[in-house]
Design an enzyme around this catalytic site. Structure first.
Site, PDB file in Angstrom:
ATOM      1  N   SER A 177       5.715  -0.222  17.113  1.00 12.21           N
ATOM      2  CA  SER A 177       5.542   1.218  17.155  1.00 12.21           C
ATOM      3  C   SER A 177       6.822   1.902  16.065  1.00 12.21           C
ATOM      4  CB  SER A 177       5.820   1.497  18.648  1.00 12.21           C
ATOM      5  OG  SER A 177       5.085   2.865  18.513  1.00 12.21           O
ATOM      6  N   ASP A 347      -5.967   1.195  19.056  1.00 10.43           N
ATOM      7  CA  ASP A 347      -4.529   1.723  19.261  1.00 10.43           C
ATOM      8  C   ASP A 347      -4.842   3.282  18.827  1.00 10.43           C
ATOM      9  OD1 ASP A 347      -2.062   2.580  18.926  1.00 10.43           O
ATOM     10  OD2 ASP A 347      -1.432   0.804  18.210  1.00 10.43           O
ATOM     11  N   HIS A 380      -2.239  -0.125  21.740  1.00  8.55           N
ATOM     12  CA  HIS A 380      -0.813  -0.229  21.677  1.00  8.55           C
ATOM     13  C   HIS A 380       0.067  -1.146  22.513  1.00  8.55           C
ATOM     14  CE1 HIS A 380       1.883   2.009  18.770  1.00  8.55           C
ATOM     15  NE2 HIS A 380       2.779   2.235  19.931  1.00  8.55           N
TER      16      HIS A 380
END
Ligand SMILES: *[C@@H]1O[C@H](CO)[C@@H](O)[C@H](O)[C@H]1NC(C)=O
Ligand SMILES: *[C@@H]1O[C@H](CO)[C@@H](O)[C@H](O)[C@H]1NC(C)=O
Length: 405
Positions: A177, A347, A380
């Site tokens: 991320s 995601d 995610h």
């Protein structure tokens, strides 16, 4: 903290649960639930039987960062440091505990250590174990006067240099991320690329234009315009009343039903174990700076990846010598630098559309040095705390690193 804030956390740090998120954990959690003087090694790593060392690195601008080193696996004998070093970099609103909480069979840090790597776990400035500074107190505004640009310029190079000087080997890098955003920005400016063997980027973030979460969009709008005005240059800590009440306000916004949003964001990750999510939420979220949140919101709003926008052209000129903040150009990442990108079809933060744009920027990359993995069913959080991440992702990361050792 209400469900809205939990939903926000899910969006921002990817802590999505497959079932109901135990909001009570967040509401009742106190950061001092971790005894003073106890670090991540003693708390999370030692109980699993791994060797672990606490290290500190001081950045050029005085932030004292903690790093945990797992020099070898459980069954390895002899001195540490023989294996190839790997730096693990977590995302926004989390810390290095991200990599350490699930079982040794499931956590990337332990899997790498058991595969013969010398593992170094970073903790961003402002998080639980990296809250010291040579002269500033973390309760002061000046302590929080930084955006993720400062991680690009200061923290990442300091961490890489420290590991290199300690092990006399170039480390591999792995980020999740915002950890990938900082790395990509650094690589695009030629920072650290010559000091790393390779980089594995899980849920790579360079653009955020497609971020589809409705509350994320709303927040991004609010962050850009209002957040600095409301909170000032300060700490952004999701568990404090100031931030919690901000979320409450946002939920009153017409068309935003925070309860529905919470439902929307559950069940999308592919292989989260709800008891693992419970454990995760005992230690996360962690604070960051408000400027970092505003900077992410600018990325969403502007559709380009640039340095922090001070909005007033005069201030930008003073900082950058030009009225608009300079862009980070992903095409400038050296074409021969080994990259592994893994992203998920579900995601909503590192959206496939935005990753596609990044891949477009990388089309001049040496094809032998760019590995791209697309996992349609992954979202995610699967990449960090998913029970199936080892089979789908981590085993490939290990082979990738071994290819470029
Ligand atoms: C979830 O995690 C718990 C605790 O680590 C474990 O006992 C359980 O078997 C796990 N469930 C699955 C489906 O992996
Ligand atoms: C990025 O750099 C490439 C070549 O290095 C150039 O062709 C392109 O126009 C640049 N993009 C931006 C947005 O400046």
């Amino acid at each position: 903290m209400g469900p809205a804030a939990v939903a926000v956390l899910i969006i921002l740090c990817g802590a999505a649960a497959e079932a109901r998120v135990p909001a009570g954990h967040l509401a009742t959690r106190r950061r001092d639930s971790v005894p003073a003087g106890v670090g991540a090694c003693a708390l999370a790593v030692a109980p699993f039987g791994y060797p672990c060392e606490e290290h500190t690195v001081t950045t050029v601008d005085g932030y004292i960062l903690s790093l945990q080193r797992i020099p070898r696996g459980r069954r390895a004998s002899g001195g540490g440091g023989a294996g190839q070093p790997v730096l693990l970099q977590h995302g926004v609103l989390t810390d290095g505990m991200t990599w350490l909480l699930s079982s040794p069979e499931e956590s990337l840090a332990y899997i790498l250590a058991d595969s013969g790597f010398d593992v170094w776990v970073a903790n961003n400035r402002g998080t639980r174990w990296s809250s010291r500074h040579v002269s500033l107190d973390s309760s002061s505004r000046r302590y929080w006067d930084w955006s993720w640009d400062d991680l690009v310029v200061n923290d990442m190079p300091s961490l890489v240099d420290y590991i290199y000087s300690h092990t006399e080997q170039k480390p591999h890098f792995l980020g999740h991320s915002m950890g990938t955003l900082v790395a990509l920005a650094a690589f695009s400016e030629g920072r650290t690329v010559d000091k790393l063997k390779s980089a594995a980027l899980l849920t790579p973030v360079a653009y955020l234009s497609h971020m589809t979460t409705p509350l994320g969009i709303l927040l991004a709008k609010a962050f850009v315009g209002e957040l600095i005005t409301i909170l000032g240059v300060a700490e952004f800590n999701p568990v404090t009343p100031a931030v919690a009440s901000l979320f409450k306000e946002l939920c009153r916004h017409p068309g935003t039903n925070c309860y529905d949003l919470l439902t929307d964001f559950t069940g999308k990750n592919y292989c989260l174990n709800s008891s693992a999510v419970d454990v995760f939420l005992q230690y996360e979220p962690q604070p960051t700076s408000t400027k970092t949140m505003v900077h992410l919101a600018q990325t969403f709003r502007d559709g380009v990846l640039s340095k922090y926008d001070y909005v007033w052209p005069g201030v930008n000129v003073e900082k950058y010598g030009q009225p608009d903040p300079p862009a980070y150009n992903m095409s400038n990442i050296p074409a021969g630098f080994p990259l592994f990108l893994s992203y998920g079809g579900r995601d909503e933060l590192a959206d496939p559309g935005d990753v596609g744009r990044l891949l477009g920027d990388l089309r001049g990359h040496d094809p032998g040095r760019l590995t791209v993995q697309y996992l349609e069913q992954f979202a995610h959080a699967d990449f960090v705390i998913g029970t199936c991440a080892k089979d789908y992702v981590y085993n490939h990361v290990v082979s990738f690193f071994n290819r470029f050792n």
